[in-house]
Write a protein that holds these residues in place. Sequence first.
Motif, PDB file in Angstrom:
ATOM      1  N   SER A   1       8.077  -0.578  13.904  1.00 25.94           N
ATOM      2  CA  SER A   1       6.922   0.030  13.251  1.00 25.94           C
ATOM      3  C   SER A   1       6.517   1.320  13.935  1.00 25.94           C
ATOM      4  O   SER A   1       6.001   2.233  13.304  1.00 25.94           O
ATOM      5  CB  SER A   1       5.745  -0.954  13.253  1.00 25.94           C
TER       6      SER A   1
ATOM      7  N   ILE B   1       1.873  -0.042  -1.667  1.00 23.47           N
ATOM      8  CA  ILE B   1       1.532  -1.358  -1.131  1.00 23.47           C
ATOM      9  C   ILE B   1       0.053  -1.608  -1.377  1.00 23.47           C
ATOM     10  O   ILE B   1      -0.801  -0.878  -0.880  1.00 23.47           O
ATOM     11  CB  ILE B   1       1.857  -1.452   0.366  1.00 23.47           C
TER      12      ILE B   1
ATOM     13  N   PRO C   1      -3.525  -2.829  -0.928  1.00 25.27           N
ATOM     14  CA  PRO C   1      -4.298  -3.323   0.221  1.00 25.27           C
ATOM     15  C   PRO C   1      -4.909  -4.686  -0.068  1.00 25.27           C
ATOM     16  O   PRO C   1      -5.382  -4.948  -1.175  1.00 25.27           O
ATOM     17  CB  PRO C   1      -5.377  -2.251   0.406  1.00 25.27           C
ATOM     18  N   THR C   2      -4.854  -5.564   0.907  1.00 28.14           N
ATOM     19  CA  THR C   2      -5.449  -6.892   0.795  1.00 28.14           C
ATOM     20  C   THR C   2      -6.282  -7.163   2.040  1.00 28.14           C
ATOM     21  O   THR C   2      -6.192  -6.444   3.039  1.00 28.14           O
ATOM     22  CB  THR C   2      -4.358  -7.967   0.655  1.00 28.14           C
TER      23      THR C   2
ATOM     24  N   GLU D   1      -5.719  -9.369   4.063  1.00 26.16           N
ATOM     25  CA  GLU D   1      -4.803  -9.765   5.129  1.00 26.16           C
ATOM     26  C   GLU D   1      -4.092  -8.575   5.775  1.00 26.16           C
ATOM     27  O   GLU D   1      -3.837  -8.591   6.990  1.00 26.16           O
ATOM     28  CB  GLU D   1      -3.752 -10.750   4.592  1.00 26.16           C
ATOM     29  N   ASN D   2      -3.727  -7.563   4.984  1.00 29.37           N
ATOM     30  CA  ASN D   2      -2.935  -6.471   5.569  1.00 29.37           C
ATOM     31  C   ASN D   2      -3.771  -5.264   5.989  1.00 29.37           C
ATOM     32  O   ASN D   2      -3.225  -4.284   6.485  1.00 29.37           O
ATOM     33  CB  ASN D   2      -1.810  -6.033   4.617  1.00 29.37           C
TER      34      ASN D   2
ATOM     35  N   THR E   1      -5.466  -4.143   8.652  1.00 26.50           N
ATOM     36  CA  THR E   1      -5.666  -4.473  10.062  1.00 26.50           C
ATOM     37  C   THR E   1      -5.779  -3.223  10.934  1.00 26.50           C
ATOM     38  O   THR E   1      -5.490  -3.270  12.125  1.00 26.50           O
ATOM     39  CB  THR E   1      -4.503  -5.347  10.563  1.00 26.50           C
TER      40      THR E   1
ATOM     41  N   PRO F   1      -1.469   1.449  12.119  1.00 23.84           N
ATOM     42  CA  PRO F   1      -0.225   0.810  12.566  1.00 23.84           C
ATOM     43  C   PRO F   1       0.149   1.291  13.953  1.00 23.84           C
ATOM     44  O   PRO F   1      -0.360   2.311  14.431  1.00 23.84           O
ATOM     45  CB  PRO F   1       0.791   1.273  11.518  1.00 23.84           C
TER      46      PRO F   1
ATOM     47  N   ASN G   1      -8.612   1.883   7.366  1.00 23.96           N
ATOM     48  CA  ASN G   1      -8.773   0.848   6.332  1.00 23.96           C
ATOM     49  C   ASN G   1      -9.447   1.405   5.085  1.00 23.96           C
ATOM     50  O   ASN G   1      -8.997   1.178   3.954  1.00 23.96           O
ATOM     51  CB  ASN G   1      -9.596  -0.317   6.888  1.00 23.96           C
TER      52      ASN G   1
END
Length: 357
Positions: free
Chosen positions: A106, A125, A127-128, A130-131, A133, A136, A190
């Motif tokens: 990563s 992708i 966003p949820t 869960e992801n 965070t 990166p 985020n």
Amino acid sequence: MALNVNGGGAVPLLPDLPTPPSGTAENPGAQPSPLKSTGGVLNYGGAAANAPLLGEASGNALQAGSGQQSGGILQGLMMFIGLQALMQALFQSAGSQQAQSAQDPSQLMAQEGGQVQRSEQDTSIRPTEENLTGRPPGDNRSAEQILEDNPVLKNLGNQKDIKQPQLKERFGDWTANNPDPKSRADAAYNMSRVLNSVKGLNDRDGGDRGDVHTNGKIEGITKSGDARHGTEAGVLKDIAEKGLSALPADGNLPQTKDTHVRKDGTNKDNFQWGMGEMGRIFSNIPILKSVLAPMFNNIGEARTLGDVFTGGLKGLAEGAMSAARGPVGWAVTAATDTVSIALEKGGKDKKDPPPFA
């Protein structure tokens, strides 16, 4: 250990190795003789290139039938140095590859051309909870740098339906009110992902929204701070209240009955809204549906003064094409419009508001 330095190769000295074939044009029937190692001495049957290696005692010399010893020494030395450099380069290359493979993938993805990839701008992708965070690995930008890279967050207003307090509670506080630089930067990352995903939505029919995707602001807020349904602001309001489950799964803006909202999710001013309503009325009358409605509908969807003129001219051209067909064309147009209106009304929700409601 002695080496056979002959013809550009080097092999370990081994006992009782068979001698390479010495058959030549002059002696095609020659039989190979065994290669003996005695006290570190390599007897190669008279090969001219063999000579004592540097530092070898006379008892450990390579026995050669002919040739100059000094040339053999020099050749062996050069080959030894070359082999040493080659082995060193191979070891360095292997070590570099091993270190690279051991590095976090990563982190490798986060760097490109010496600059951190702005992965928060990748809307492929979804966003949820869960992801989301934070940044990166490898992304060490500050909150201020992330805001500069994402104008939609930098320009985010504080109108009542933007609901910043709820957004900060869900995704973190990206403002100076958060004293922790790391937490503030993660929150900015985020929130940028969420806003960029909202900006990436298609229009409510699945079409591209042109420069609305990249205009750097959330569309759909009224002058009084309300978020109209079917707009980016309406989606963001729902996310603040319900979470990321409110982000449309089909990638399109929600359908709406709000006649002040264009298909691309932007708000109409009163003039454009009135033109659109006239178009709706004419769209329910045969012949006028084809002759006049296109002009008013195009003006109603226009976002700039230039769009108003081009939309009006386009509508007039479409109407003129119907009128130019003469009496037969008028009859065909009337019949086609009648069928079209019947089909549209048959599929309409009975709760749709009437024109000018």
